[in-house]
Design a protein around this motif. Sequence first.
Motif, PDB file in Angstrom:
ATOM      1  N   ALA A 124     -34.441 -14.877  30.368  1.00 16.88           N
ATOM      2  CA  ALA A 124     -33.243 -15.187  31.138  1.00 16.88           C
ATOM      3  C   ALA A 124     -33.362 -16.538  31.834  1.00 16.88           C
ATOM      4  N   MET A 125     -34.531 -16.831  32.377  1.00 19.47           N
ATOM      5  CA  MET A 125     -34.722 -18.106  33.075  1.00 19.47           C
ATOM      6  C   MET A 125     -34.645 -19.280  32.110  1.00 19.47           C
ATOM      7  N   HIS A 126     -35.252 -19.148  30.945  1.00 26.49           N
ATOM      8  CA  HIS A 126     -35.162 -20.205  29.924  1.00 26.49           C
ATOM      9  C   HIS A 126     -33.710 -20.388  29.480  1.00 26.49           C
ATOM     10  N   ALA A 127     -33.024 -19.297  29.220  1.00 25.04           N
ATOM     11  CA  ALA A 127     -31.648 -19.381  28.727  1.00 25.04           C
ATOM     12  C   ALA A 127     -30.751 -20.080  29.734  1.00 25.04           C
ATOM     13  N   SER A 128     -30.896 -19.752  30.998  1.00 21.25           N
ATOM     14  CA  SER A 128     -30.068 -20.372  32.034  1.00 21.25           C
ATOM     15  C   SER A 128     -30.273 -21.880  32.070  1.00 21.25           C
ATOM     16  N   ALA A 129     -31.528 -22.321  31.982  1.00 22.50           N
ATOM     17  CA  ALA A 129     -31.823 -23.759  32.020  1.00 22.50           C
ATOM     18  C   ALA A 129     -31.328 -24.458  30.753  1.00 22.50           C
ATOM     19  N   ILE A 131     -28.945 -23.594  28.655  1.00 23.80           N
ATOM     20  CA  ILE A 131     -27.484 -23.630  28.517  1.00 23.80           C
ATOM     21  C   ILE A 131     -26.904 -24.743  29.388  1.00 23.80           C
ATOM     22  N   LEU A 132     -27.515 -25.002  30.538  1.00 28.39           N
ATOM     23  CA  LEU A 132     -27.096 -26.154  31.338  1.00 28.39           C
ATOM     24  C   LEU A 132     -27.329 -27.455  30.584  1.00 28.39           C
ATOM     25  N   VAL A 133     -28.406 -27.510  29.816  1.00 21.26           N
ATOM     26  CA  VAL A 133     -28.658 -28.692  28.989  1.00 21.26           C
ATOM     27  C   VAL A 133     -27.575 -28.839  27.919  1.00 21.26           C
ATOM     28  N   ARG A 154     -17.944 -26.519  16.682  1.00 23.12           N
ATOM     29  CA  ARG A 154     -19.059 -26.229  15.777  1.00 23.12           C
ATOM     30  C   ARG A 154     -20.375 -26.768  16.335  1.00 23.12           C
ATOM     31  N   ARG A 155     -20.327 -27.961  16.940  1.00 23.88           N
ATOM     32  CA  ARG A 155     -21.542 -28.550  17.513  1.00 23.88           C
ATOM     33  C   ARG A 155     -22.076 -27.705  18.671  1.00 23.88           C
ATOM     34  N   ASN A 156     -21.182 -27.255  19.533  1.00 24.44           N
ATOM     35  CA  ASN A 156     -21.617 -26.431  20.665  1.00 24.44           C
ATOM     36  C   ASN A 156     -22.167 -25.090  20.210  1.00 24.44           C
ATOM     37  N   ARG A 157     -21.565 -24.535  19.170  1.00 29.33           N
ATOM     38  CA  ARG A 157     -22.061 -23.258  18.660  1.00 29.33           C
ATOM     39  C   ARG A 157     -23.490 -23.392  18.145  1.00 29.33           C
ATOM     40  N   ARG A 158     -23.772 -24.499  17.472  1.00 26.80           N
ATOM     41  CA  ARG A 158     -25.125 -24.732  16.964  1.00 26.80           C
ATOM     42  C   ARG A 158     -26.109 -24.948  18.112  1.00 26.80           C
ATOM     43  N   MET A 159     -25.706 -25.716  19.121  1.00 32.77           N
ATOM     44  CA  MET A 159     -26.597 -25.968  20.253  1.00 32.77           C
ATOM     45  C   MET A 159     -26.868 -24.690  21.037  1.00 32.77           C
ATOM     46  N   LEU A 160     -25.860 -23.840  21.180  1.00 27.83           N
ATOM     47  CA  LEU A 160     -26.066 -22.573  21.873  1.00 27.83           C
ATOM     48  C   LEU A 160     -27.019 -21.665  21.096  1.00 27.83           C
ATOM     49  N   LEU A 161     -26.874 -21.643  19.787  1.00 27.88           N
ATOM     50  CA  LEU A 161     -27.779 -20.849  18.959  1.00 27.88           C
ATOM     51  C   LEU A 161     -29.216 -21.342  19.126  1.00 27.88           C
ATOM     52  N   LEU A 162     -29.378 -22.660  19.168  1.00 26.98           N
ATOM     53  CA  LEU A 162     -30.705 -23.234  19.363  1.00 26.98           C
ATOM     54  C   LEU A 162     -31.248 -22.890  20.748  1.00 26.98           C
ATOM     55  N   SER A 165     -32.244 -19.194  20.819  1.00 23.79           N
ATOM     56  CA  SER A 165     -33.414 -18.980  19.945  1.00 23.79           C
ATOM     57  C   SER A 165     -34.684 -19.543  20.581  1.00 23.79           C
ATOM     58  N   LEU A 166     -34.567 -20.729  21.172  1.00 27.38           N
ATOM     59  CA  LEU A 166     -35.721 -21.342  21.818  1.00 27.38           C
ATOM     60  C   LEU A 166     -36.164 -20.528  23.041  1.00 27.38           C
ATOM     61  N   SER A 167     -35.200 -19.982  23.764  1.00 31.02           N
ATOM     62  CA  SER A 167     -35.532 -19.123  24.900  1.00 31.02           C
ATOM     63  C   SER A 167     -36.292 -17.881  24.438  1.00 31.02           C
ATOM     64  N   LEU A 168     -35.837 -17.301  23.343  1.00 24.57           N
ATOM     65  CA  LEU A 168     -36.497 -16.123  22.776  1.00 24.57           C
ATOM     66  C   LEU A 168     -37.928 -16.443  22.358  1.00 24.57           C
ATOM     67  N   LEU A 169     -38.108 -17.608  21.713  1.00 25.54           N
ATOM     68  CA  LEU A 169     -39.427 -18.002  21.232  1.00 25.54           C
ATOM     69  C   LEU A 169     -40.392 -18.270  22.382  1.00 25.54           C
ATOM     70  N   LEU A 170     -39.936 -19.001  23.392  1.00 24.14           N
ATOM     71  CA  LEU A 170     -40.816 -19.380  24.493  1.00 24.14           C
ATOM     72  C   LEU A 170     -41.169 -18.201  25.395  1.00 24.14           C
ATOM     73  N   ALA A 171     -40.289 -17.193  25.436  1.00 19.27           N
ATOM     74  CA  ALA A 171     -40.569 -16.022  26.274  1.00 19.27           C
ATOM     75  C   ALA A 171     -41.423 -14.982  25.559  1.00 19.27           C
ATOM     76  N   SER A 172     -41.557 -15.069  24.248  1.00 15.33           N
ATOM     77  CA  SER A 172     -42.264 -14.035  23.484  1.00 15.33           C
ATOM     78  C   SER A 172     -43.738 -13.869  23.856  1.00 15.33           C
ATOM     79  N   PRO A 173     -44.471 -14.928  24.279  1.00 17.00           N
ATOM     80  CA  PRO A 173     -45.867 -14.691  24.683  1.00 17.00           C
ATOM     81  C   PRO A 173     -46.020 -13.698  25.823  1.00 17.00           C
ATOM     82  N   GLN A 174     -44.977 -13.502  26.617  1.00 19.70           N
ATOM     83  CA  GLN A 174     -45.055 -12.533  27.714  1.00 19.70           C
ATOM     84  C   GLN A 174     -45.385 -11.131  27.201  1.00 19.70           C
ATOM     85  N   LEU A 175     -44.916 -10.821  25.985  1.00 15.50           N
ATOM     86  CA  LEU A 175     -45.173  -9.505  25.406  1.00 15.50           C
ATOM     87  C   LEU A 175     -46.651  -9.293  25.107  1.00 15.50           C
ATOM     88  N   LEU A 176     -47.398 -10.395  24.996  1.00 16.70           N
ATOM     89  CA  LEU A 176     -48.814 -10.309  24.650  1.00 16.70           C
ATOM     90  C   LEU A 176     -49.720 -10.397  25.867  1.00 16.70           C
TER      91      LEU A 176
END
Length: 349
Positions: A124-129, A131-133, A154-162, A165-176
């Motif tokens: 959530a913290m990554h996503a909030s930051a 999305i402001l970008v 279309r450009r905004n949709r791609r940036m939001l997906l990124l 996705s990046l928030s999901l990737l960076l937060a995944s180490p927490q599970l380990l």
Amino acid sequence: MSGTWSVTLAPPPGYVAQPPPNTSQSPPIPTWEAPSFTCAAQFRVGATFVLFLFAACSNLALLVSVGRGRRLASHLRPLMLSLASADLMMTFVVMPLDAAWNVTVQWYGGNALCKLLCFLKLFAMHASAFILVVISLDRQHAILHPLDALNAHRRNRRMLLLAWSLSLLLASPQLLIFRAIRVEAVNFTQCATHGSFSHRWQETLYNMFQFAWLYVAPLLAMSCCYSRILLHIHRQHLRDRAGESPLRRSGADVIPKARMKTLRMTVVMVLSFVACWTPYYLLGIWYWFQPDMLHVTPEYVHHFLFLFGHLNTCCDPLIYGFYTPSFRADLAACCRGRSRARSAPLQGR
């Protein structure tokens, strides 16, 4: 000290524990100190409850208003919906977790919930930051390339997906790295990272990596975007002053008023992000390199900076409402609709 300092930025309540007996598979835990639900922690829980109520109501109202509104440009709606969704994740995940954790002091949720909630918190913290970008990049493109509006959706949709996705990737180490650790000698369980890093510098490095993506990289990206926008407006103003016709509009008027209003709104949102989170992360950096700071700074300072950081979740709907009259109109219409719905059964009787 709360365990909701983004990643492992500070220990959870009562993390400082006595070395458990027969723990050959993990490094010993520092000397244990009996945790308690202090007056400062009680104030923090009460203030968190107030922030939770306000953030939940305001962000849900923002979500409904943006979804139903027609005055906001279509390519901006996904951006504001994503920002409200990220703020709601902060509201319904981080705030209740922090309040419950401070009340119970130790962890009662089990290993799976420990991993899941620490993951969702950082996600959530990554996503909030991020999305402001994305919003900042959208404003930059709208000001610097106003004729390319057709590709904005279309450009905004791609940036939001990124961003998601990046928030999901960076937060995944927490599970380990997070897990529920039980100290049998004192009958104490905590959700912590103990044993996940063989040396302290490795945990510090992990924290610095997450800090760079949570705060430094978004801040640099947003600063770059708005610096380019200000430079563009300044150049437009200089060209206007050097123009042939005295009837030409000023440099600020070259940009449509609606676009300038949206630009001001996003600038205030970014400034709110910086103002709310900077003290929080500075204290976190101090803790990484000098853990003894817990005994130097008063407890209420840690609690206040946490609350101040999460005040940003409440600021976004306020800023949007201030710059968007339709948001206030939607709220008024919603209140009128509810009052009519309540009075209808009474009239039928």
